[in-house]
Each structure stands twice: as structure tokens, then as C-alpha cells.
Design an enzyme around this catalytic site. Structure first.
Site, PDB file in Angstrom:
ATOM      1  N   VAL A 185       0.811  -1.219   0.000  1.00 31.85           N
ATOM      2  CA  VAL A 185       0.000   0.000   0.000  1.00 31.85           C
ATOM      3  C   VAL A 185       0.846   1.272   0.000  1.00 31.85           C
ATOM      4  O   VAL A 185       0.293   2.380  -0.027  1.00 31.85           O
ATOM      5  CB  VAL A 185      -0.977   0.044   1.194  1.00 31.85           C
ATOM      6  CG1 VAL A 185      -1.987  -1.076   1.109  1.00 31.85           C
ATOM      7  CG2 VAL A 185      -0.236   0.027   2.521  1.00 31.85           C
ATOM      8  N   LYS A 186       2.182   1.138  -0.003  1.00 27.10           N
ATOM      9  CA  LYS A 186       3.047   2.314   0.041  1.00 27.10           C
ATOM     10  C   LYS A 186       3.274   2.889  -1.366  1.00 27.10           C
ATOM     11  O   LYS A 186       2.719   2.416  -2.351  1.00 27.10           O
ATOM     12  CB  LYS A 186       4.372   1.944   0.706  1.00 27.10           C
ATOM     13  CG  LYS A 186       4.252   1.471   2.158  1.00 27.10           C
ATOM     14  CD  LYS A 186       3.620   2.496   3.040  1.00 27.10           C
ATOM     15  CE  LYS A 186       3.650   2.217   4.539  1.00 27.10           C
ATOM     16  NZ  LYS A 186       3.961   0.935   5.042  1.00 27.10           N
ATOM     17  N   HIS A 187       4.114   3.879  -1.467  1.00 26.81           N
ATOM     18  CA  HIS A 187       4.279   4.618  -2.719  1.00 26.81           C
ATOM     19  C   HIS A 187       4.865   3.765  -3.834  1.00 26.81           C
ATOM     20  O   HIS A 187       4.502   3.923  -5.007  1.00 26.81           O
ATOM     21  CB  HIS A 187       5.154   5.840  -2.475  1.00 26.81           C
ATOM     22  CG  HIS A 187       4.568   6.779  -1.470  1.00 26.81           C
ATOM     23  ND1 HIS A 187       4.745   6.612  -0.111  1.00 26.81           N
ATOM     24  CD2 HIS A 187       3.765   7.860  -1.618  1.00 26.81           C
ATOM     25  CE1 HIS A 187       4.085   7.568   0.530  1.00 26.81           C
ATOM     26  NE2 HIS A 187       3.487   8.333  -0.348  1.00 26.81           N
TER      27      HIS A 187
END
Length: 384
Positions: A185-187
Site C-alpha cells: 500500500v506504500k508509494h
């Protein structure tokens, strides 16, 4: 269900991983160094050290900073438990300072009131907004603390200092080390993974040794030479290595980081417009020095209504979440002496009304409109 976060995998990512699977090395090969070099260049640091999770990255950074028995990490209670746990893994301890009431970022004034034994201060860039690194680094210099940024939410963010200069998160202009996460879910994602950036060659070397069982082959560190196969374990390390397969995905994703961040900012701007005028909803404030990268979009709703709103949103297919339950509320930390509300009132007030809305690059304007409408309807039916 519209999830609160979701990775975006392209054909180029799939092709990069496929090539890695056909390469001679699946782990401990050249793909790791390539990813580290590109990551360091991307954020403007001299070195990047890849780990197999963001938690491992924190563990490695704290170890390199010398955390151990009798030494404490000072951090925010509004974070995932890993920020605190990594200190305890090393036999050290953790201390919490309260957050600013409007941003929920570590409050430098509260940090200045911390007790003794602090060796590291770990500001958390919650939601992708940058803590007041300029003030915190000045405080750390006065107290002899090492600054280790928890930037799991903030890859791609920048901040301005009072001289007008702009700095990139990860460049370590006001810290010794900066920890990143590549959870889906991170960049950007490597599946699971993390990294630490630094400008200090000795810290980078220590972390590379730590992530590989504490083993060295460096002739300067060996007590004797038994042959070209010889190595020595000089400290207790861990198997925290990131594979070439994961690094191939990370390198491919890194090429699109600017696009990912721009699209996250666009979604956040749509939320700003869509939520304006909805009574009882207050987006988390953003500090004037920070240009965030929007890992999360957090709003405050009336505390007495939070559970009803949360459950109503989930029933309507909106994957809301809460970031975070304050670490000092966890039974493990309460058993270590953190009693809770009276000590950290701003963290408690933040938690009482916090809801995280979905945010990821592929969200459409219609998705944002749907979330805003569901939030307004959920508030109408919630208790006062």
C-alpha cells in the site's frame, strides 16, 4: 469494497520480475545493488541499504545507532508498533512524546521534555507529511541524540526549512538515517521490503553487516586469514536480505514514483474539495513546511460517532481504516509502564476521532465522490 490502499502493478513490473527470475542470481545478486543505487539517487542520499521489511529497516538503523540496554528511542505514539518494537528487539527501551494537536506529528516541545536515557529520536512522518525535522534535529544536536526518520509513509515528500531551502525526505539533511517501507500500500512496492538511506559510509556498512547475520568478509575486520572462503561473524545479525526478484520489482516501480506521488496528491486535492462543507468532518492539518506524498488521507469525526461511522462506511463498501491505535495503549507497552491518556492527551484526542479514507493512485474522481457521499450519510445516522 473500495480498499483504503492498493498496489499498482504494470506490464513493465511483470517483465522486470520475469527477467529477474531468469537471471543467475535470485538473491544476493547485482539486482540488489542496482535497486539501492537508484533509490539513493532518487532521494539524494549517498547510500541506501535494502531490507526485507520496513520493520527490519528500523531494526537495522537502531542497531547501527547503538541502541541496546540502557538506551531509549524517543518517538511518537501515533505510529505502527514496529517503530517502538525495533528498539525493544535490541534490548533497549522506548519513550513516547506527545503529538501536535492539529497535525498528529511529533511535537518538538513535548520531545524536549523527555526524560533521560534517550539515544535516538525517531520522528514519524505520519500520512506522508513531514515532521518538523529542522527543530527536532536542532534539539537532537543539543541533547546528543541521533535522528532516525521513520519515513514509511513519506517517500517522495519534501519539506522547507526556515532559510527557504527545500529538502527531499530520504536525503538525510537533518538526520543520520531515514527508514522507508515498500509494503504493497506504500508509494512503491517490492511485495514486502524496506530500506534505510544515509550519507554515512560507516552506518551503511554496519547495516549491511547487520542484515546478513553479522557476518563480514572484509579483511580489515577479520581476526585471521584462513583462505579465500573465510568469513567471520563479528556480531549478532539477522537474515534481513531483500531478494533480487523483489529488487527488480522495486527498481521498476521506482521509475514511476513521481507519477504515483502526483496522482496521490491529485486524489487528496479532490478529497479536500469533496469534504468541504460536510459538518463534523475535519481533514488532518498539514504543516506549512511540508509538501506531503499522501500515503494516507485521515479525517477527524466526532469521537462519539467514530465507531458508528466506521461500521457504516464498511457496510457501504468503503474500506476505511484507523491509523493508528496509539502504541502506548497496547497491552505490551502498558505492562512496560505506559499508563496512557494522562501522559499523551493529544495522541488520545487524535485517536478518538481518526478515520483513514481510501487513497491510492488509481482512484477516480467518482471514487472520491462516492467516499465523500458515504461519509456524509454515515455521519447523519451516527450518534452525536
Amino acid at each position: 469494497m473500495l480498499p483504503y490502499g492498493r498496489q499498482e502493478i504494470s506490464d513493465a513490473d511483470v517483465a522486470a520480475v520475469s527477467r529477474a527470475l531468469r537471471a543467475p542470481f535470485l538473491t544476493q545478486g547485482p539486482g540488489v545493488a542496482e535497486f539501492e543505487d537508484r533509490l539513493a539517487a532518487s532521494v539524494g542520499a549517498r547510500f541506501a541499504v535494502a531490507f526485507n521489511s520496513g520493520t527490519a529497516a528500523l531494526h537495522g538503523a537502531y542497531a547501527a545507532a547503538g541502541i541496546g540496554p540502557g538506551k531509549r528511542v524517543l518517538t511518537s505514539p501515533i505510529t505502527f508498533v514496529a517503530t517502538a518494537n525495533a528498539a525493544v528487539y535490541l534490548g533497549g527501551d522506548v519513550a513516547f512524546a506527545d503529538v501536535s494537536p492539529d497535525t498528529a506529528l511529533l511535537d518538538p516541545a513535548a520531545a524536549a521534555r523527555a526524560g533521560g536515557g534517550i539515544a535516538v529520536i525517531a520522528p514519524v512522518h505520519l500520512t506522508g507529511e513531514v515532521a518538523d525535522l529542522e527543530r527536532l534535529s536542532r534539539l537532537a544536536a543539543e541533547r546528543g541524540w541521533i535522528v532516525v526518520e521513520d519515513a514509511a509513509h513519506a517517500l517522495g515528500a519534501t519539506y522547507r526549512t526556515r532559510d527557504g531551502a527545500t529538502h527531499q525526505v530520504g536525503a538525510c539533511r537533518h538526520s543520520a538515517m531515514c527508514c522507508l517501507s515498500f509494503h504493497p500500500v506504500k508509494h512503491i512496492t517490492t511485495g514486502e521490503g524496506g530500506a534505510v538511506t544515509t550519507n554515512d559510509a560507516s552506518l551503511a556498512h554496519a547495516m549491511r553487516r547487520f542484515r546478513s547475520h553479522g557476518i563480514t568478509r572484509d579483511p580489515a575486520e577479520l581476526s585471521r586469514d584462513e583462505g579465500p572462503w573465510y568469513y567471520e561473524q563479528v556480531e549478532l545479525g539477522f537474515n534481513y536480505r531483500l531478494t533480487d526478484i523483489q529488487c527488480a520489482l522495486g527498481t521498476s516501480q521506482l521509475a514511476r514514483l513521481d507519477d504515483f506521488v502526483a496522482r496521490r496528491r491529485a486524489v487528496a486535492a479532490r478529497y479536500d474539495d469533496a469534504l468541504r462543507g460536510i459538518e463534523g468532518v475535519t481533514p488532518l492539518a498539514r504543516p506549512e513546511w511540508s509538501t506531503g506524498s499522501f500515503h494516507l488521507y485521515v479525517v477527524q469525526v466526532p469521537g462519539g460517532a467514530r465507531r458508528a461511522v466506521f461500521e457504516s462506511m464498511r457496510e457501504r463498501g468503503i474500506g476505511v481504516n484507523v491509523h493508528y491505535i496509539p502504541v502506548h495503549r497496547q497491552p505490551y507497552y502498558q505492562a512496560r509502564g505506559w499508563s496512557g491518556p494522562a501522559e499523551l492527551p493529544n495522541a488520545e484526542r487524535y485517536y478518538a476521532g481518526a478515520i483513514t479514507l481510501p487513497l491510492f493512485p488509481a482512484m477516480t474522481p467518482a471514487d472520491v465522490t462516492r467516499v465523500a457521499a458515504a461519509l456524509a450519510e454515515s455521519l447523519e445516522g451516527a450518534p452525536a
